[in-house]
Scaffold this active site. Structure first.
Site, PDB file in Angstrom:
ATOM      1  N   THR A 201       1.465   0.571  -0.257  1.00 31.76           N
ATOM      2  CA  THR A 201       0.245  -0.202  -0.028  1.00 31.76           C
ATOM      3  C   THR A 201       0.411  -1.623  -0.527  1.00 31.76           C
ATOM      4  OG1 THR A 201      -1.245   1.685  -0.115  1.00 31.76           O
ATOM      5  CG2 THR A 201      -2.215  -0.409  -0.680  1.00 31.76           C
ATOM      6  N   ARG A 229      -5.509  11.802   8.592  1.00 34.85           N
ATOM      7  CA  ARG A 229      -5.901  11.635   7.178  1.00 34.85           C
ATOM      8  C   ARG A 229      -6.322  10.187   6.910  1.00 34.85           C
ATOM      9  NH1 ARG A 229      -3.824   8.326   2.660  1.00 34.85           N
ATOM     10  NH2 ARG A 229      -4.317   9.426   0.752  1.00 34.85           N
TER      11      ARG A 229
HETATM   12  N1  ASP Z   1      -3.723   4.452  -1.648  1.00 31.86           N
HETATM   13  C1  ASP Z   1      -2.913   4.676  -0.499  1.00 31.86           C
HETATM   14  C2  ASP Z   1      -3.396   5.881   0.245  1.00 31.86           C
HETATM   15  O1  ASP Z   1      -3.704   6.868  -0.374  1.00 31.86           O
HETATM   16  C3  ASP Z   1      -1.488   4.880  -0.825  1.00 31.86           C
HETATM   17  C4  ASP Z   1      -0.895   3.831  -1.684  1.00 31.86           C
HETATM   18  O2  ASP Z   1      -1.547   3.120  -2.420  1.00 31.86           O
HETATM   19  O3  ASP Z   1       0.319   3.705  -1.606  1.00 31.86           O
HETATM   20  O4  ASP Z   1      -3.420   5.855   1.438  1.00 31.86           O
END
Ligand code: ASP
Length: 333
Positions: A201, A229
């Site tokens: 992210t 999802r």
């Molecule tokens: N928060 C993100 C998600 O659950 C993943 C991440 O932060 O890498 O989609």
């Protein structure tokens, strides 16, 4: 005696007033992240350098906008574009694989001065999801589009489209292959250095010279996630939030971040608990989330920056008008 106490009180009020004035406030400020997780300190120096370079380049892009009086919204969008285009980070090019071996992207942007927001989930062909989120925010009466509807909305824009394979990277593919065997959404380390990519992210938060705050977050989500999802990133108030108090972007285990409506909780705790950004973020990380869940970056209306995580590391950086610059991965470097 009364006279002495009155003099002492007056002197201390004058001095406390002075010391507050002596603290210079940043006119503009920017913080960015490229994901949190179990990032191994054994990462080769050459790779570490690539991460630092990617973060510095993104900061530089935002700095140019904010230094010239540009808007926080422009800064966060352009910064996130740069991180989306960098295959090292789990957003845009370099996004993780779903359980079906594809890429489904989520993104959100929010304008703290108006509470306007744009969010998308399940994008498959938009090269830069954060730019589409901005168009949703500015041109649509709605805030949040998903899947087919999100792609259809993109058809009405002139944003660059790509085949889903564009998001492919060798490293993420190996990570996905490994996860197929584990049937796990949360990966254990596979390549020496991919350890750090349990989460990914990218995000940016900014305060501009007009005192406006903005937040933007973009992600491929979590490796091996099921079709459809939705993570925390596009849920306004969970992974992305901005209001008159602060702009916040999260990274980490999305389900946990969502359960705690984390980004909004930080802003609300600041406002209603009359506490600092640093304290409010620390509260969510220690009292609401569990160790290892992830981290946040945020900037408040006074230009204070906070970047904290309860995971081993978080790719992050910040810069402000006072010339303070930071680029870090671990707690201490
Ligand atoms: N928060 C993100 C998600 O659950 C993943 C991440 O932060 O890498 O989609």
């Amino acid at each position: 005696m009364k006279y002495l106490i009155a003099v002492l009180l007056t002197v201390s009020i004058i001095f406390s007033g002075c010391s507050e004035q002596e603290q210079p406030q940043a006119e503009w400020a920017l913080a960015i992240h490229g994901g949190a997780g179990t990032i191994s300190r054994d990462m080769p120096d050459s790779l570490k350098q690539q991460y630092y370079d990617g973060l510095r380049e993104a900061l530089r892009i935002g700095e140019i906008v904010l230094r010239d009086g540009g808007s926080a919204l422009d800064a966060v969008e352009l910064v996130v574009n740069s991180l989306e285009n960098n295959p090292l980070f789990n957003a845009g090019k370099g996004a993780v694989f779903t359980i079906d071996g594809k890429h489904e992207l989520d993104a959100a942007i929010m304008d703290g001065s108006t509470l306007a927001a744009g969010a998308l989930t399940g994008l498959t062909t938009v090269k830069n999801p954060i730019s589409l989120a901005r168009i949703v925010m500015e041109d649509s009466p709605h805030i949040f589009f998903s899947g087919v509807g999100a792609e259809q909305f993109a058809d009405g824009t002139d944003l660059e489209r790509v085949e889903n394979e564009y998001f492919f990277t060798e490293v993420r593919h190996r990570q996905w292959q490994r996860s197929q065997n584990d049937d796990a959404t949360n990966l254990e380390p596979m390549d020496e250095w991919v350890e750090g990519d349990k989460y990914g992210t990218v995000g940016a938060v900014a305060l501009d010279m007009d005192g406006k705050l903005a937040a933007a977050t973009s992600t491929g989500g979590m490796t091996n996630k099921q079709f459809g999802r939705v993570g925390d990133v596009p849920i306004i108030g969970s992974g992305t939030f901005a209001n008159h108090m602060a702009a916040i972007s999260a990274t980490g285990w999305g389900e946990q971040i969502m359960r705690n409506v984390s980004a909004n909780t930080i802003a609300n705790y600041m406002e209603f608990g009359e506490t600092s950004l640093e304290n409010a973020m620390n509260f969510v990380l220690t009292e609401r989330l569990n160790p290892g869940d992830g981290g946040f970056i945020a900037v408040d209306k006074d230009g204070n920056i906070s970047m904290q995580m309860n995971s081993q590391g978080m790719y992050r950086g910040s810069i402000n008008s006072l010339g303070e610059r930071v680029v870090m991965i671990w707690e201490e470097e």
